[in-house]
Structures are given as C-alpha cells and as structure tokens.
Scaffold this motif. Structure first.
Motif, PDB file in Angstrom:
ATOM      1  N   VAL A  40       4.007 -12.648   0.182  1.00 16.04           N
ATOM      2  CA  VAL A  40       2.685 -12.724   0.804  1.00 16.04           C
ATOM      3  C   VAL A  40       2.287 -14.179   1.022  1.00 16.04           C
ATOM      4  O   VAL A  40       1.751 -14.536   2.084  1.00 16.04           O
ATOM      5  N   ALA A  41       2.570 -15.037   0.051  1.00 15.20           N
ATOM      6  CA  ALA A  41       2.243 -16.458   0.206  1.00 15.20           C
ATOM      7  C   ALA A  41       3.044 -17.083   1.346  1.00 15.20           C
ATOM      8  O   ALA A  41       2.509 -17.883   2.123  1.00 15.20           O
ATOM      9  N   ALA A  42       4.311 -16.722   1.460  1.00 18.34           N
ATOM     10  CA  ALA A  42       5.137 -17.271   2.542  1.00 18.34           C
ATOM     11  C   ALA A  42       4.636 -16.801   3.906  1.00 18.34           C
ATOM     12  O   ALA A  42       4.555 -17.595   4.855  1.00 18.34           O
ATOM     13  N   VAL A  43       4.281 -15.532   4.019  1.00 23.09           N
ATOM     14  CA  VAL A  43       3.764 -15.011   5.288  1.00 23.09           C
ATOM     15  C   VAL A  43       2.433 -15.677   5.622  1.00 23.09           C
ATOM     16  O   VAL A  43       2.196 -16.069   6.770  1.00 23.09           O
ATOM     17  N   ALA A  44       1.564 -15.833   4.628  1.00 24.68           N
ATOM     18  CA  ALA A  44       0.276 -16.489   4.864  1.00 24.68           C
ATOM     19  C   ALA A  44       0.482 -17.935   5.316  1.00 24.68           C
ATOM     20  O   ALA A  44      -0.214 -18.414   6.219  1.00 24.68           O
ATOM     21  N   PHE A  45       1.447 -18.630   4.730  1.00 30.52           N
ATOM     22  CA  PHE A  45       1.715 -20.010   5.148  1.00 30.52           C
ATOM     23  C   PHE A  45       2.227 -20.062   6.579  1.00 30.52           C
ATOM     24  O   PHE A  45       1.806 -20.922   7.359  1.00 30.52           O
ATOM     25  N   VAL A  46       3.121 -19.156   6.927  1.00 27.90           N
ATOM     26  CA  VAL A  46       3.663 -19.154   8.293  1.00 27.90           C
ATOM     27  C   VAL A  46       2.567 -18.846   9.304  1.00 27.90           C
ATOM     28  O   VAL A  46       2.476 -19.492  10.360  1.00 27.90           O
TER      29      VAL A  46
ATOM     30  N   TRP B  69      -0.701 -19.382   8.912  1.00 29.83           N
ATOM     31  CA  TRP B  69      -1.592 -20.540   8.952  1.00 29.83           C
ATOM     32  C   TRP B  69      -0.965 -21.668   9.766  1.00 29.83           C
ATOM     33  O   TRP B  69      -1.633 -22.303  10.588  1.00 29.83           O
ATOM     34  N   ALA B  70       0.314 -21.943   9.524  1.00 30.19           N
ATOM     35  CA  ALA B  70       0.973 -23.029  10.233  1.00 30.19           C
ATOM     36  C   ALA B  70       1.081 -22.743  11.718  1.00 30.19           C
ATOM     37  O   ALA B  70       0.950 -23.655  12.545  1.00 30.19           O
ATOM     38  N   SER B  71       1.290 -21.490  12.102  1.00 31.00           N
ATOM     39  CA  SER B  71       1.395 -21.180  13.530  1.00 31.00           C
ATOM     40  C   SER B  71       0.036 -21.263  14.218  1.00 31.00           C
ATOM     41  O   SER B  71      -0.040 -21.582  15.400  1.00 31.00           O
ATOM     42  N   VAL B  72      -1.038 -21.002  13.500  1.00 35.37           N
ATOM     43  CA  VAL B  72      -2.380 -21.081  14.095  1.00 35.37           C
ATOM     44  C   VAL B  72      -2.869 -22.523  14.122  1.00 35.37           C
ATOM     45  O   VAL B  72      -3.355 -23.008  15.140  1.00 35.37           O
ATOM     46  N   GLU B  73      -2.752 -23.227  13.034  1.00 33.09           N
ATOM     47  CA  GLU B  73      -3.289 -24.587  12.929  1.00 33.09           C
ATOM     48  C   GLU B  73      -2.376 -25.634  13.544  1.00 33.09           C
ATOM     49  O   GLU B  73      -2.856 -26.678  13.984  1.00 33.09           O
ATOM     50  N   GLN B  74      -1.102 -25.420  13.549  1.00 38.73           N
ATOM     51  CA  GLN B  74      -0.097 -26.367  14.041  1.00 38.73           C
ATOM     52  C   GLN B  74      -0.350 -27.766  13.470  1.00 38.73           C
ATOM     53  O   GLN B  74      -0.702 -28.706  14.190  1.00 38.73           O
ATOM     54  N   PRO B  75      -0.138 -27.944  12.163  1.00 37.83           N
ATOM     55  CA  PRO B  75      -0.436 -29.235  11.538  1.00 37.83           C
ATOM     56  C   PRO B  75       0.505 -30.348  11.976  1.00 37.83           C
ATOM     57  O   PRO B  75       0.217 -31.519  11.743  1.00 37.83           O
ATOM     58  N   TRP B  76       1.601 -30.045  12.637  1.00 35.66           N
ATOM     59  CA  TRP B  76       2.533 -31.073  13.096  1.00 35.66           C
ATOM     60  C   TRP B  76       2.086 -31.713  14.416  1.00 35.66           C
ATOM     61  O   TRP B  76       2.607 -32.742  14.805  1.00 35.66           O
TER      62      TRP B  76
END
Length: 84
Positions: free
Chosen positions: A55-61, A63-70
């Motif tokens: 669940v933590a890995a899915v939540a991170f993915v 979040w990262a796809s929405v926010e695009q921190p890169w």
C-alpha cells in the motif's frame, strides 16, 4: 553451596540417569495448540506487513505521478524584457 550449584547438580543428576524424564501426556497437545497459534499469528503479521508495504509503494507511485517532483516548478516571475 549456592542455589546455582544446587540446580546444576540436580540437572546433572537427571541427565546422568540415562532415561529421559517423562512429560505429562497433555503437555504435547497443549504445545501443539500453542505452537499452531503462534505460527498463525506470525503468518498473519507477516502478511499484514507485506500488505502495508505494498500500500505504501502504491501510494508513493500515485503521489509521484500526480506531483511529478522531478519536474522543475514554473517560475513565479517573468524574465526581464531586454530587447524590443
């Protein structure tokens, strides 16, 4: 002679006798019952921890796809206009 020496002597006497001490017959059933319960609890805890990791890995993915921190955020100010 202290208590440790007395207990050690009793253990040596039991082991030197040659025949293992007998255990009560109901001890086996209780040990199997308690051991099975411990194994079920460990298995459930391990599955819960793996589920939480997933669940933590899915939540991170997500979040990262929405926010695009890169991606560099857009500039707040406009660049100065030099040539007209």
């Amino acid at each position: 002679m202290n208590q440790y020496d007395r207990k050690a002597g009793q253990v040596r006497h039991l082991l030197d006798d040659g025949t293992p001490p007998s255990a009560p017959p109901e001890l086996y059933e209780e040990a199997v019952r308690i051991g099975g319960r411990m194994l079920r609890r460990r298995r459930a805890l391990r599955r819960l921890l793996w589920l939480m990791l997933l669940v933590a890995a899915v939540a991170f993915v997500v979040w990262a796809s929405v926010e695009q921190p890169w991606v560099e955020p857009p500039s707040e100010t406009t660049p100065p206009l030099t040539r007209w």
